[in-house]
Scaffold this motif. Structure first.
Motif, PDB file in Angstrom:
ATOM      1  N   TYR A 118     -23.945  -7.061 -43.593  1.00  0.00           N
ATOM      2  CA  TYR A 118     -25.250  -7.356 -42.999  1.00  0.00           C
ATOM      3  C   TYR A 118     -26.166  -6.141 -43.006  1.00  0.00           C
ATOM      4  N   SER A 119     -25.619  -4.983 -42.722  1.00  0.00           N
ATOM      5  CA  SER A 119     -26.481  -3.791 -42.658  1.00  0.00           C
ATOM      6  C   SER A 119     -26.963  -3.372 -44.051  1.00  0.00           C
ATOM      7  N   ILE A 120     -26.169  -3.665 -45.071  1.00  0.00           N
ATOM      8  CA  ILE A 120     -26.552  -3.288 -46.434  1.00  0.00           C
ATOM      9  C   ILE A 120     -27.439  -4.365 -47.064  1.00  0.00           C
ATOM     10  N   ALA A 121     -26.977  -5.619 -46.980  1.00  0.00           N
ATOM     11  CA  ALA A 121     -27.716  -6.714 -47.614  1.00  0.00           C
ATOM     12  C   ALA A 121     -27.743  -7.904 -46.661  1.00  0.00           C
ATOM     13  N   PRO A 122     -28.780  -7.991 -45.844  1.00  0.00           N
ATOM     14  CA  PRO A 122     -28.835  -9.082 -44.858  1.00  0.00           C
ATOM     15  C   PRO A 122     -28.873 -10.469 -45.499  1.00  0.00           C
ATOM     16  N   ASN A 123     -29.445 -10.586 -46.679  1.00  0.00           N
ATOM     17  CA  ASN A 123     -29.506 -11.895 -47.326  1.00  0.00           C
ATOM     18  C   ASN A 123     -28.117 -12.397 -47.702  1.00  0.00           C
ATOM     19  N   ILE A 124     -27.250 -11.509 -48.156  1.00  0.00           N
ATOM     20  CA  ILE A 124     -25.878 -11.900 -48.508  1.00  0.00           C
ATOM     21  C   ILE A 124     -25.125 -12.367 -47.269  1.00  0.00           C
ATOM     22  N   ALA A 125     -25.321 -11.690 -46.152  1.00  0.00           N
ATOM     23  CA  ALA A 125     -24.649 -12.086 -44.920  1.00  0.00           C
ATOM     24  C   ALA A 125     -25.133 -13.453 -44.448  1.00  0.00           C
ATOM     25  N   LEU A 126     -26.426 -13.706 -44.577  1.00  0.00           N
ATOM     26  CA  LEU A 126     -26.975 -15.005 -44.181  1.00  0.00           C
ATOM     27  C   LEU A 126     -26.428 -16.117 -45.074  1.00  0.00           C
ATOM     28  N   ILE A 127     -26.385 -15.863 -46.357  1.00  0.00           N
ATOM     29  CA  ILE A 127     -25.844 -16.866 -47.295  1.00  0.00           C
ATOM     30  C   ILE A 127     -24.359 -17.102 -47.013  1.00  0.00           C
ATOM     31  N   ALA A 128     -23.614 -16.040 -46.728  1.00  0.00           N
ATOM     32  CA  ALA A 128     -22.183 -16.169 -46.427  1.00  0.00           C
ATOM     33  C   ALA A 128     -21.958 -17.000 -45.169  1.00  0.00           C
ATOM     34  N   THR A 129     -22.799 -16.821 -44.173  1.00  0.00           N
ATOM     35  CA  THR A 129     -22.666 -17.604 -42.938  1.00  0.00           C
ATOM     36  C   THR A 129     -22.935 -19.079 -43.199  1.00  0.00           C
ATOM     37  N   VAL A 130     -23.962 -19.376 -43.970  1.00  0.00           N
ATOM     38  CA  VAL A 130     -24.285 -20.772 -44.297  1.00  0.00           C
ATOM     39  C   VAL A 130     -23.158 -21.392 -45.118  1.00  0.00           C
ATOM     40  N   VAL A 131     -22.631 -20.637 -46.067  1.00  0.00           N
ATOM     41  CA  VAL A 131     -21.523 -21.125 -46.896  1.00  0.00           C
ATOM     42  C   VAL A 131     -20.284 -21.393 -46.019  1.00  0.00           C
ATOM     43  N   MET A 132     -20.051 -20.528 -45.059  1.00  0.00           N
ATOM     44  CA  MET A 132     -18.910 -20.723 -44.168  1.00  0.00           C
ATOM     45  C   MET A 132     -19.024 -22.052 -43.406  1.00  0.00           C
ATOM     46  N   TYR A 133     -20.190 -22.312 -42.839  1.00  0.00           N
ATOM     47  CA  TYR A 133     -20.368 -23.564 -42.100  1.00  0.00           C
ATOM     48  C   TYR A 133     -20.264 -24.784 -43.018  1.00  0.00           C
ATOM     49  N   LEU A 134     -20.831 -24.676 -44.212  1.00  0.00           N
ATOM     50  CA  LEU A 134     -20.715 -25.787 -45.155  1.00  0.00           C
ATOM     51  C   LEU A 134     -19.250 -26.016 -45.571  1.00  0.00           C
ATOM     52  N   PHE A 135     -18.539 -24.942 -45.757  1.00  0.00           N
ATOM     53  CA  PHE A 135     -17.136 -25.051 -46.139  1.00  0.00           C
ATOM     54  C   PHE A 135     -16.322 -25.717 -45.030  1.00  0.00           C
ATOM     55  N   ILE A 136     -16.595 -25.346 -43.791  1.00  0.00           N
ATOM     56  CA  ILE A 136     -15.887 -25.968 -42.662  1.00  0.00           C
ATOM     57  C   ILE A 136     -16.212 -27.461 -42.596  1.00  0.00           C
ATOM     58  N   LEU A 137     -17.464 -27.813 -42.803  1.00  0.00           N
ATOM     59  CA  LEU A 137     -17.836 -29.229 -42.781  1.00  0.00           C
ATOM     60  C   LEU A 137     -17.161 -30.012 -43.907  1.00  0.00           C
ATOM     61  N   THR A 138     -17.065 -29.423 -45.097  1.00  0.00           N
ATOM     62  CA  THR A 138     -16.389 -30.129 -46.191  1.00  0.00           C
ATOM     63  C   THR A 138     -14.889 -30.263 -45.928  1.00  0.00           C
ATOM     64  N   VAL A 139     -14.290 -29.273 -45.271  1.00  0.00           N
ATOM     65  CA  VAL A 139     -12.859 -29.384 -44.914  1.00  0.00           C
ATOM     66  C   VAL A 139     -12.676 -30.506 -43.894  1.00  0.00           C
ATOM     67  N   LEU A 140     -13.575 -30.615 -42.934  1.00  0.00           N
ATOM     68  CA  LEU A 140     -13.487 -31.705 -41.948  1.00  0.00           C
ATOM     69  C   LEU A 140     -13.677 -33.059 -42.612  1.00  0.00           C
ATOM     70  N   LEU A 141     -14.607 -33.153 -43.561  1.00  0.00           N
ATOM     71  CA  LEU A 141     -14.809 -34.400 -44.293  1.00  0.00           C
ATOM     72  C   LEU A 141     -13.568 -34.758 -45.117  1.00  0.00           C
ATOM     73  N   ASP A 142     -12.999 -33.768 -45.776  1.00  0.00           N
ATOM     74  CA  ASP A 142     -11.775 -33.995 -46.545  1.00  0.00           C
ATOM     75  C   ASP A 142     -10.630 -34.451 -45.625  1.00  0.00           C
ATOM     76  N   SER A 143     -10.539 -33.861 -44.443  1.00  0.00           N
ATOM     77  CA  SER A 143      -9.492 -34.266 -43.490  1.00  0.00           C
ATOM     78  C   SER A 143      -9.711 -35.699 -43.011  1.00  0.00           C
ATOM     79  N   TYR A 144     -10.969 -36.079 -42.809  1.00  0.00           N
ATOM     80  CA  TYR A 144     -11.280 -37.449 -42.394  1.00  0.00           C
ATOM     81  C   TYR A 144     -10.872 -38.448 -43.478  1.00  0.00           C
ATOM     82  N   LEU A 145     -11.203 -38.132 -44.726  1.00  0.00           N
ATOM     83  CA  LEU A 145     -10.832 -39.029 -45.831  1.00  0.00           C
ATOM     84  C   LEU A 145      -9.307 -39.098 -45.993  1.00  0.00           C
TER      85      LEU A 145
END
Length: 187
Positions: free
Chosen positions: A112-139
Motif C-alpha cells: 500500500y505504501s509503495i503502490a496504493p492502486n495495487i493494494a486497492l485492486i488486491a482487496t477487491v480481488v480478495m472479496y470477489l474471490f471469497i464470493l466466488t468460493v461461497l458461490l461454488d460451495s453453494y452449488l
C-alpha cells in the motif's frame, strides 16, 4: 454395654469370658518394618504413581495422537460423511485455492505504501474471490443434496454443510481423512 452395636441375646455373656491381655501378645518393637515410616508427601506421591503411570513426553504425545485419530474415525465414520467426502474429493473446488490466494493477496495489499492502486485492486480481488468460493460451495451443496437424496434417502443432512465447506477449502493434500478417490473419478 452395647451402646452403638447390636445387643447379644444374653447381656451377661461378656462377663463370663476371661479378659485377654493384648499387651502381652503383641509388644511394640517385636516386629520390625525394615524401613522408616514414609512421610505423608512420600506416601501420597507413591499412591499417585500407582494410580497414574508415569510416561515419557514422546509416549504421551503418541497416545494423544492415537486418541485423536480414534475420535476422528468415530466422528467421520457415518455413511453420509463418507459420501460427502467422496463427492467433495471427486470435483475441483475453488476453495482449495483460497488459502494460497489469500496469502498472495495479503502480500499485494502490504504494498500500500509503495503502490496504493495495487493494494486497492488486491482487496477487491480478495472479496470477489471469497464470493466466488461461497458461490461454488453453494452449488456444491445443491448437487450433494440431490446425490444424498438418491443414495441415502432416509439420512439427515444436518451438520454436513459446514463439514463440506471445511473439506472443500482445505488443500487436497492436507485433508483428513485423506481422499480415497482422484479428481474426476465417480464417487
Amino acid at each position: 454395654m452395647a451402646l452403638f452395636r447390636r445387643k447379644d441375646s444374653d447381656p451377661f455373656s461378656e462377663l463370663d469370658e476371661p479378659a485377654i491381655d493384648d499387651s502381652a501378645q503383641a509388644t511394640p518393637g517385636s516386629q520390625k518394618k525394615g524401613a522408616p515410616t514414609p512421610t505423608r508427601k512420600q506416601a501420597e506421591a507413591a499412591r499417585r504413581e500407582r494410580l497414574t503411570k508415569q510416561v515419557s513426553k514422546k509416549e504421551a504425545a503418541r497416545m494423544q495422537r492415537a486418541e485423536r485419530a480414534q475420535v476422528m474415525r468415530a466422528r467421520d465414520n457415518t455413511p453420509e460423511k463418507a459420501l460427502l467426502r467422496d463427492y467433495v474429493d471427486s470435483r475441483r473446488n475453488l476453495g482449495e485455492f483460497l488459502l494460497p490466494g489469500m496469502i498472495v493477496i495479503l502480500g499485494a495489499s502490504l504494498l500500500y505504501s509503495i503502490a496504493p492502486n495495487i493494494a486497492l485492486i488486491a482487496t477487491v480481488v480478495m472479496y470477489l474471490f471469497i464470493l466466488t468460493v461461497l458461490l461454488d460451495s453453494y452449488l456444491m451443496w445443491r448437487g450433494f443434496k440431490k446425490v444424498l437424496a438418491d443414495r441415502l434417502p432416509r439420512s439427515s443432512s444436518r451438520g454436513l454443510l459446514m463439514y463440506a465447506m471445511n473439506r472443500s477449502i482445505q488443500i487436497r493434500r492436507f485433508r483428513m481423512p485423506a481422499p480415497r478417490i482422484k479428481r474426476g473419478e465417480p464417487y
